[in-house]
Each structure stands twice: as structure tokens, then as C-alpha cells.
Design a protein around this motif. Structure first.
Motif: not given
Lengths: 445, 308
Positions: A326-355
């Protein structure tokens, strides 16, 4: 229910469970040849912006993408659903072998990670700083994305198992809710006797379910050490599982209904399927897929092999990984961390995901959340306890995706003929050994 | 079939001066060029690529290596492959004769001119062919369901217990039923159009000679449509060997009875898409293609020789 939602649910539910696939593979890979990426590099990349391609079928990511783009306006995230589950892996494998069109971020279930990590299809995330996240996740999911010092993905969700049961049906027929698997067989007989239309559960042979059951029973059929693999379905744990399940099969106590089909949803709704043992991600599917049975169902701990035990296993769960091509490694990691360790987790729990993040699992808000669907039950307490009790020494095959695809060819015979489940698992073992050998693994039976 | 003969003979004629032949052959290429280009691109190239693929082996551990004819050796000893071939052969032996006899009977009935509402029957028997195979299979799948389908409803309503059409023993017959339903109309149309071109004077002559309808069928109609019969048989053989849609879709309803190596095509598909064994998959596809070609050719030779 729309077809694509159904496919999605099937994808989340079918097969799989989180495992140590990644842990098990390539443990000889001590260090990493990749360059260290500092937090400043990542921040600079986020400011500069760019386009990011994400292949995922997880529905809660939609909100995460919106939040991410709002926070970093220069970044454009394109999420593509290239299929669910094995379809997605086919697409990803094809892109990797063609060295073209490989996404920057890909959703991969825990049981499939091993294959990509082993064939060097994924970037090690430790140089990006992922190794510092070890304490963020519960041990099960974390073990399944790491291998030695390498981190091949960030856990997105988890599937600690629980038993969902239709309380109305159990109350009506005055049957005790089973706490052990022996009681489960008893309950199955009692329910059938009370009403021949009521089954304890459905099962037409599901590799993910079978491996999760083996996991809980203490069986460890797969031993993986780099490219050395051992497959053995004859240990004591496996015997416990096959003997109990054989009773259910012989006495025709399991409904011949396949999961995620129309018939299955109907059965969950009309009380003909009395229990469902699966991952803790199930409640969201109940609320959307089985609306008419709201209030009937409750969650309970998984039945035990020994009364008083608290053994558990995982079923399902996936992570986000960075394909090496893949390309844009820095961005890709930033997104992954945002979604799975950062603010994204709360949004996903609200959506019904199990953290998979410990802090969220243990937070009061999470533990005390009442589920209107389960009559106000605080079900997350049961799920969080299950998550804590998952044995973390399980491992999947480095080619579990293929092995699961032939489960019904082999072990499935136990569901439709005089072949016993133990014999069925043996032929699954043989077919898996054959494929492993063909693929260059050193396989020991 | 109605290509003008003279140019072809001229081209084939070998005893011509070379200069003249050169000029001629270039002109010929001009005509055949567009076709040859497309033919090479969409027909020869994929076959060539498959043959190329079949000479390698790609492993998760070890990568791609040249293995010569090893894959072919493996395919010839592959129980799963021969079992799937045996399954479609059994299918071929039973389903194709049944389907073609029904189609022939219907075509003769339509052609007899004694049927009231002939056009209606012709179109309604042909209609299933216009239904995509995927849709047809889904539809039959609903009917076959012994839990929530038509079979289940009949069982409930009448208190009987019909055998499960999706059980291991019956599922091949159930697939045969779907395929027959789909293709009777298509074959009927081939036979019917062949029957329509028989000159009516033959029937009149036969009647004058005192032949009954049955004698007209056996002595005039059947011999006259032998070509169409052979063609329909060859199409059906190829179709049987390529059986894929029906088992793949029904597998959602009977995933233990229908394995992922149920038919040769299904087997190559799962080799390729589940197992990532593209090279071996290409090998099996080539072997299967050769077997189909040989059998179709033998049928054609036999059929045409009798016809001559």
C-alpha cells in the motif's frame, strides 16, 4: 432486511474467532527492517494530506471516516467494501499477487492475519509506534495481532463468546437455562419433548463455531511454529466437544438451519431456536435483524465443561492492517490508530461494535449500559467477564481461510450421514494436512 | 453452413505458383485479419496463458517454481477431480437423454399440427430458458426447502414426509430437474426449427404410399433432423461437464451435501478462489477441457457417420 446488510452480518458472524494466528507465525522474525516513523512524521503527513484507500466491510467505520476527515480536512479517506470475509481475502490476495491496486488499509479477521503476516504481505506497525499500544487492548486480541516484537495490525473489535437464550421459550416450557454443556443437552431434549418445533440451537456445520467450541473445551488442534505446523483433532478437549455434540446430532436436537439465512432469522424471532452461542458482537444483529423478538432474549455466560468453571473463547473479530504494497503509510497508520485506539473507538461503540480496548471494556458507562432488547439487562458485564476469561494460547493455521472453506466438505459429513463428528474432524485434519504440505509447510499429523 | 464454396476451394488448392499464392494469401489475410486478431486475443491467448500457468506451482512457502508437467501428473491422480468427473458423467448419462427425449416429444407434438394453441405452448415451454440460471436455481431452491420451502409446506399441510430433495442422495437428481426445466425449451426449439425445413411434399408422398403418422416420424422426421439431434447432444454434453451455477447456488441450502469439489468446474473455482492454487486450477481446467473435447468429438463422429 436488505441483502447487503445480510451479507455483512454473515461476514461478521460466519467462521473465525480471534486467535493467535499471527503470534504463531514467523516468530523467528525478531527485528524489523522497516524504518522508524516518528509521531512528527505522521503529524506532518496529516497536515500535508492525501488520499487513503481502505478496504473494509465494518459498518461502524463510516462514522469514523467522517470524524477523521473532519479533524484532518486535508485527508480524503475512500472506504471500499470489496466483499466480506473470504471474498475480501480473495480480492486482497489477488491485488497483492498482481502488485497492483493494493489498498493502504485492509480489514482482516484475526484468523486470517497469520497468512498475510507469514507471506510478508503486511507492514510491521511497531516502527510507527504501535508497540506502545500493548496495554491498550485486552490480551486476547493483542496476542492475535502480534508476533514476537512485530505488530501486524491494530485490533478493531473482539468476540468473546456468550450464550444468548430466548427466556420466553425457557420460561414457557419450564426448562432450566443450561450452565454446563451436559445441562445444555438435557435442555435440548426437554425442549424437543415439550414442543417438537423448538430446537436448542441451529447447526449445519460451521468451521468458526467448531474451532471456538474446541478452543473453549481446552483443545489446541493447531500448533504453529514458523512454517512447521501440527494438526491434531484427537486431544482430550476435542473428545469432550465431539462426544457432547455427537449426542445432539444423533438425537437430531439441532435445527438443520444455516446461520445468517432467512430461515435462521425467522427461527430466532419465532422461538423455534432457543439459544445461540456466539461472539459478543451479536446484540447489534439482534436489534436490527430480529426486531420482533425484542424483550424475549437474554445473555448468559457460555455453558461450561466443568460446573463452576469460567472458560471462554473468542468467535469473530477483526483488525485493520497495512498491506506492505500500500501507499501513504503515515496516513494509513494515523487512520488505523484513530479508528482502533483513538477517538474512533467511542464512535464505533456507539454504532454497536464490541471494543477490544481494555479502558472501554472496563468503563462504567460500558459495563452499566442497559440493553432494551434484552429487557434492560446489563449484558456487557457478561461479555467483559468472558473477554477476561479467554484462554490466550490458541492458535489458528497460517492458512485457516482455506481450511475453513473445506470444513463442510469433510466434517460436514457428520451432519448428514452416519459419519461421526470425530471422524469428520479427522478427515478435515487430513485435508488440511494435504493442503499445508502442498503449500510448502512442514506438516505433522 | 451456407458459406460460398468456391473461394474456400481456391484457397486450399495447393498446386499454384508461389508468387501468385503469396498475393492471394495476403488478400485472404486482409479479410480474415479482424477475425483472426479477435480470435487470438479472446480465444487463443487465454488458453495459452492457462497452459503457461499450468507449468508452474505457487506455494505460500517457497513462492513460484517451474514444475513442468507435475501438475498434470497430480491431476490424473487426483481423487477429488475424478470423483467430480464421475458425478457429472452420471448426470450426463441420465439427465441428457431424459431432457432430449422430452424436447423431441414436444417438438414433434408441436410440428404435428394437431395441437390446439400451438404458439402458446411453444412460447411457454421455451420461457424457462429465458429465465437466468441463477434465478431459476434460487426459485427451485425455495421450492426444495424441507424446512421453510414448498416441500416443507406440503409436508405440514398433508402431514406427509416427502424425501428431502437437498439430501446427499437426491441433490444430484434435484439439480437434474432444474437443468431439464431450463433447457427443454431450448432443445425443443432446435428440433422444431429442424422439423420446419422438411419439405411437405415428402409427407404427402408418404401419405400416398399409405404411411401413418408414426411411420412418418420414424422414416422421415427423425432421419431428417439427425444433424440437429447431434448438435443438441453435443451442447448438452458440454453443458453437463460445465455444470456450475446450480450446485454453487444450491450449496447455500445444502452445504454439507454439495461439496466445493462437486463438479469439475466448481472444483477449479474453489482451487482458485479458496485455495489460491491458480496453477493447479488451470491444469484441472485444461484436462477437463480436453476430456470434454474428446467426448464431444467422438459423439459428433459417430452421429455424422450414421447420418452419411
Amino acid at each position: 432486511m436488505p441483502m447487503n446488510t445480510r451479507r455483512l452480518l454473515r461476514g461478521i458472524g460466519i467462521v473465525c474467532a480471534l486467535g493467535l494466528g499471527a503470534t504463531a507465525c514467523g516468530s523467528d522474525e525478531g527485528g524489523s527492517s522497516q524504518k522508524q516513523v516518528s509521531a512528527e512524521n505522521i503529524q506532518a503527513a496529516l497536515k500535508k494530506g492525501g488520499t487513503l484507500t481502505v478496504w473494509a466491510w465494518e459498518p461502524t467505520l463510516k462514522q469514523v471516516v467522517a470524524d477523521f476527515e473532519k479533524k484532518y480536512p486535508a485527508v480524503d479517506v475512500k472506504v471500499a467494501n470489496v466483499g466480506t470475509n473470504s471474498d475480501a481475502y480473495t480480492a486482497l490476495s489477488n491485488a497483492i499477487s498482481a502488485k497492483k491496486g493494493v489498498p493502504d488499509v485492509a480489514q482482516i479477521e484475526y484468523y486470517a492475519l497469520g497468512q498475510y503476516a507469514l507471506t510478508k504481505g503486511l507492514d510491521d506497525l511497531a516502527p510507527y509506534g504501535a508497540d506502545k499500544l500493548a496495554g491498550t487492548y485486552s490480551p486476547g486480541p493483542w496476542n492475535s495481532v502480534t508476533s514476537g516484537k512485530a505488530v501486524y495490525a491494530l485490533p478493531m473489535d473482539a468476540g468473546p463468546m456468550a450464550m444468548f437464550y430466548n427466556k420466553k421459550v425457557f420460561d414457557k416450557h419450564k426448562v432450566k437455562v443450561p450452565a454446563t454443556w451436559d445441562e445444555y443437552v438435557e435442555a435440548a431434549r426437554a425442549l424437543q419433548k415439550a414442543d417438537p418445533k423448538v430446537y436448542i440451537a441451529n447447526d449445519t456445520g460451521d468451521a468458526g463455531m467448531a474451532t471456538s467450541m474446541l478452543w473453549q473445551a481446552g483443545s489446541r488442534p493447531y500448533t504453529v511454529d514458523g512454517t512447521k505446523v501440527k494438526i491434531d483433532f484427537s486431544d482430550a478437549g476435542a473428545r469432550k466437544y465431539t462426544e457432547t455434540w455427537q449426542k445432539l446430532l444423533d438425537e437430531k436436537l439441532l435445527a438443520p438451519v444455516t446461520g445468517w439465512t432467512d430461515a435462521w432469522y425467522k427461527g430466532l424471532g419465532d422461538g423455534s431456536l432457543a439459544t445461540l452461542t456466539t461472539g459478543a458482537w451479536m446484540p447489534a444483529n439482534f436489534t436490527t435483524g430480529v426486531k420482533n423478538a425484542s424483550g424475549d432474549w437474554r445473555a448468559a455466560p457460555l455453558p461450561q465443561w466443568t460446573a463452576g468453571d469460567k472458560a471462554s473463547a473468542e468467535n469473530g473479530g477483526s483488525a485493520l492492517a497495512l498491506p506492505a504494497l500500500g501507499k501513504n503509510k503515515e496516513l494509513a497508520y494515523a487512520f488505523t490508530e484513530f479508528a482502533n485506539a483513538g477517538e474512533g473507538v467511542q464512535a464505533r461503540i456507539k454504532g454497536g461494535a464490541f471494543p477490544a480496548t481494555t479502558a472501554d471494556l472496563q468503563s462504567d458507562a460500558f459495563q452499566n449500559a442497559e440493553f432494551p432488547y434484552f429487557g434492560g439487562q446489563k449484558a456487557n458485564k457478561i461479555f467483559a467477564e468472558s473477554a477476561a476469561n479467554v484462554a490466550d494460547d490458541w492458535s489458528y493455521l497460517p492458512y485457516q481461510v482455506y481450511a475453513n472453506s473445506i470444513f463442510n466438505n469433510t466434517a460436514g459429513k457428520a451432519y448428514i450421514s452416519k459419519t461421526t463428528l470425530a471422524q469428520g474432524l479427522k478427515s478435515w485434519q487430513d485435508a488440511s494436512v494435504k493442503y499445508g504440505t502442498e503449500q510448502g509447510f512442514t506438516v505433522e499429523k | 453452413m451456407t458459406t460460398p464454396q468456391p473461394p474456400a476451394t481456391a484457397e486450399r488448392s495447393p498446386a499454384r505458383p508461389s508468387a501468385k499464392r503469396d498475393r492471394r494469401s495476403w488478400t485472404g489475410w486482409g479479410f480474415i485479419g479482424p477475425f483472426a486478431a479477435v480470435f487470438a486475443l479472446v480465444f487463443l491467448a487465454p488458453i495459452g496463458y492457462s497452459v503457461y500457468l499450468s507449468l508452474f506451482r505457487d506455494q505460500l512457502i517457497g513462492g513460484t517454481t517451474f514444475v513442468g508437467l507435475d501438475n498434470y501428473q497430480q491431476a490424473l491422480q487426483d481423487d477429488q477431480f475424478w470423483a467430480s468427473l464421475g458425478r457429472v458423467s452420471a448426470f450426463l448419462a441420465v439427465q441428457v437423454p431424459v431432457m432430449l427425449l422430452i424436447a423431441l416429444f414436444v417438438a414433434l407434438a408441436l410440428d404435428s399440427g394437431r395441437l390446439y394453441g400451438k404458439d402458446f405452448f411453444r412460447i411457454s415451454i421455451f420461457l424457462p430458458y429465458a429465465v437466468p440460471a441463477v434465478v431459476a436455481t434460487l426459485m427451485w431452491g425455495f421450492m426444495y426447502g424441507s424446512q421453510f420451502g414448498l416441500v416443507g409446506d406440503i409436508n405440514d399441510a398433508l402431514g406427509v414426509s416427502l424425501p428431502d430433495p437437498l439430501s446427499t442422495e437426491l441433490v444430484l437428481a434435484s439439480i437434474g430437474n432444474i437443468v431439464t426445466w431450463e433447457f427443454v425449451g431450448y432443445n425443443m426449439l432446435i428440433f422444431y426449427s429442424a422439423l420446419r425445413v422438411i419439405p411437405h411434399s415428402l409427407y404427402e408422398a408418404a401419405e400416398i404410399d399409405g404411411a401413418g403418422q408414426f411411420r412418418i416420424v420414424t422414416a422421415i422426421k427423425l432421419p431428417a433432423i439427425r444433424g440437429a439431434l447431434v448438435i443438441a447432444t453435443i451442447f448438452s454434453i458440454i453443458g453437463s461437464f460445465q455444470l456450475f451455477n446450480e450446485p454453487v447456488i444450491l450449496r447455500d441450502l445444502a452445504r454439507n451435501a454439495i461439496t466445493t469439489d462437486y463438479t469439475p468446474n466448481f472444483y477449479t473455482y474453489s482451487l482458485s478462489f479458496d485455495g489460491q492454487q491458480h496453477n493447479y486450477s488451470a491444469t484441472v481446467a485444461i484436462v477437463m477441457g480436453l476430456i470434454t473435447m474428446v467426448i464431444a468429438y467422438v459423439v459428433q463422429l459417430r452421429g455424422m457417420r450414421k447420418g452419411a
